[in-house]
Scaffold this motif. Structure first.
Motif, PDB file in Angstrom:
ATOM      1  N   GLY A 159       0.811  -1.208   0.000  1.00  0.00           N
ATOM      2  CA  GLY A 159       0.000   0.000   0.000  1.00  0.00           C
ATOM      3  C   GLY A 159       0.843   1.256   0.000  1.00  0.00           C
ATOM      4  N   PRO A 160       0.315   2.341  -0.507  1.00  0.00           N
ATOM      5  CA  PRO A 160       1.056   3.608  -0.543  1.00  0.00           C
ATOM      6  C   PRO A 160       1.129   4.250   0.837  1.00  0.00           C
ATOM      7  CG  PRO A 160      -1.159   3.921  -1.379  1.00  0.00           C
ATOM      8  CD  PRO A 160      -1.020   2.450  -1.112  1.00  0.00           C
ATOM      9  N   GLY A 161       1.798   5.384   0.907  1.00  0.00           N
ATOM     10  CA  GLY A 161       1.924   6.096   2.166  1.00  0.00           C
ATOM     11  C   GLY A 161       0.685   6.864   2.563  1.00  0.00           C
ATOM     12  N   TRP A 162      -0.307   6.903   1.676  1.00  0.00           N
ATOM     13  CA  TRP A 162      -1.569   7.589   1.912  1.00  0.00           C
ATOM     14  C   TRP A 162      -1.351   9.016   2.395  1.00  0.00           C
ATOM     15  CZ3 TRP A 162      -5.186   5.437  -0.699  1.00  0.00           C
ATOM     16  CH2 TRP A 162      -5.270   4.040  -0.818  1.00  0.00           C
ATOM     17  N   LEU A 163      -1.641   9.315   3.634  1.00  0.00           N
ATOM     18  CA  LEU A 163      -1.620  10.687   4.133  1.00  0.00           C
ATOM     19  C   LEU A 163      -0.219  11.276   4.226  1.00  0.00           C
ATOM     20  CD1 LEU A 163      -4.249  10.288   6.991  1.00  0.00           C
ATOM     21  CD2 LEU A 163      -4.640  11.108   4.666  1.00  0.00           C
ATOM     22  N   LEU A 164       0.805  10.436   4.118  1.00  0.00           N
ATOM     23  CA  LEU A 164       2.190  10.914   4.176  1.00  0.00           C
ATOM     24  C   LEU A 164       2.805  11.057   2.792  1.00  0.00           C
ATOM     25  CD1 LEU A 164       3.483   8.743   7.173  1.00  0.00           C
ATOM     26  CD2 LEU A 164       2.470  11.036   7.215  1.00  0.00           C
ATOM     27  N   ASP A 165       2.055  10.751   1.758  1.00  0.00           N
ATOM     28  CA  ASP A 165       2.545  10.783   0.384  1.00  0.00           C
ATOM     29  C   ASP A 165       1.841  11.920  -0.356  1.00  0.00           C
ATOM     30  OD1 ASP A 165       3.013  10.316  -2.364  1.00  0.00           O
ATOM     31  OD2 ASP A 165       3.370   8.196  -1.982  1.00  0.00           O
ATOM     32  N   GLU A 166       2.617  12.782  -0.998  1.00  0.00           N
ATOM     33  CA  GLU A 166       2.025  13.932  -1.697  1.00  0.00           C
ATOM     34  C   GLU A 166       1.055  13.498  -2.790  1.00  0.00           C
ATOM     35  OE1 GLU A 166       4.701  17.025  -3.001  1.00  0.00           O
ATOM     36  OE2 GLU A 166       6.132  16.538  -1.424  1.00  0.00           O
ATOM     37  N   ALA A 167       1.345  12.391  -3.448  1.00  0.00           N
ATOM     38  CA  ALA A 167       0.490  11.946  -4.555  1.00  0.00           C
ATOM     39  C   ALA A 167      -0.793  11.301  -4.058  1.00  0.00           C
ATOM     40  CB  ALA A 167       1.262  10.970  -5.440  1.00  0.00           C
TER      41      ALA A 167
END
Length: 309
Positions: free
Chosen positions: A161-169
């Motif tokens: 999974g992506p970083g969600w709230l910690l990832d700019e995208a």
């Protein structure tokens, strides 16, 4: 001499207004005190560099802090405004189609008499009743990149999974996901009312002509639901421009300003940086943007909204 019908009508209207005034007065007083007066004060403050701490009604305050249109000029010529407006528009572009699709799916499901629909009618509306603070805190935990339930669920299928709230995208799509989850019950109920109001005779006639479920949805349900859809678009667009609680709790405008939006900037300039005049000017610019978008929607409804049921 007998009065003319027009004069009698005027007298009746005047008498009706005098009779109604005592009942309307409390509402007018509330609107004046809590809406019109704050609106005027906000407009005055937007022309000053008042910090929100000095006494507002002190003698000479307005003359001392008056800056004219400098706040509006500074906002509209700043790179920050373009970034914030871009973030807000990105949210709207992602949110409205997803919310509309989810709300239509909810309305279609609720309109059918199948087993389990009654339980679903209770469950689907729970997010609407949940406060934004509680919902945002729960989703902030769910979307944690290391310990969140969503990434742990994706890991079961070998997906990282992506970083969600910690990832700019991914931060803004995460905010959209939470907003759709929260709002689809409310807007689904509105669309359901429009769907129920459609004359069942249209469906019976279409069935006799051999039309399948998809054909009936696209040719009958969707065109006759356009008034309800139009209302949902108006309300959801205004709400989208006023995006605030989920941003403040889940990202606080980060990471790297990727989720900075209009109302978040207004709040921070007014109550964190103590630039109340600048914040008031920002709010008036937001008001103008919403008014223009609403006006365009009202004018464009003639092209696609069908009020014939």
């Amino acid at each position: 001499m007998t009065a003319s019908p027009k004069a009698r009508t005027k007298r009746l209207h005047a008498a009706g207004l005098r009779a109604a005034l005592p009942f309307l007065a409390p509402s007018f007083a509330g609107m004046l005190v809590f809406s019109l007066v704050p609106l005027i004060i906000s407009g005055v403050i937007s022309l000053t560099d008042w910090n929100g701490l000095d006494e507002l009604l002190a003698p000479g305050m307005f003359a001392e802090h008056f800056v004219g249109l400098d706040n509006f000029r500074a906002i509209l010529t700043s790179s920050e405004f373009l970034q914030v407006l871009g973030n807000t528009c990105r949210y709207i572009v992602l949110y409205i189609p997803c919310m509309l699709a989810a709300s239509l799916a909810v309305a279609c499901l609720l309109s059918q008499s199948r087993r389990g629909v009654t339980a679903f009618r209770v469950v689907y509306y729970i997010p609407v009743l949940t406060s934004w603070v509680a919902a945002s805190l729960i989703w902030k935990s769910v979307l944690s990149p290391q310990y969140g339930a969503l990434n742990n669920f994706l890991a079961l299928f070998g997906i990282q999974g992506p970083g969600w709230l910690l990832d700019e995208a991914w931060a803004m799509p995460a905010i959209v996901l939470v907003s759709v989850w929260k709002d689809m019950g409310f807007f689904g109920l509105i669309l359901l009312s429009g769907m129920i109001g459609i004359d069942r005779g249209y469906y019976e006639a279409a069935s006799l002509d051999g039309a399948g479920p998809w054909a009936r949805f696209w040719r009958i349900t969707l065109p006759l639901m356009t008034p309800a859809i139009f209302y949902v678009l108006i309300v959801s667009l205004i709400n989208a421009f006023q995006l605030f609680p989920q941003i403040m709790i889940m990202t606080d405008g980060g990471p790297n300003g990727a989720t900075q939006v209009m109302v978040e900037r207004i709040y921070k300039y007014g109550f964190r940086y103590y630039r109340m005049g600048y914040a008031a000017a920002f709010s008036w610019i937001l008001f103008a943007i919403i008014m223009v978008c609403t006006f365009i929607q009202m004018k464009g409804q003639k092209r696609w909204v069908n009020y014939d049921t």
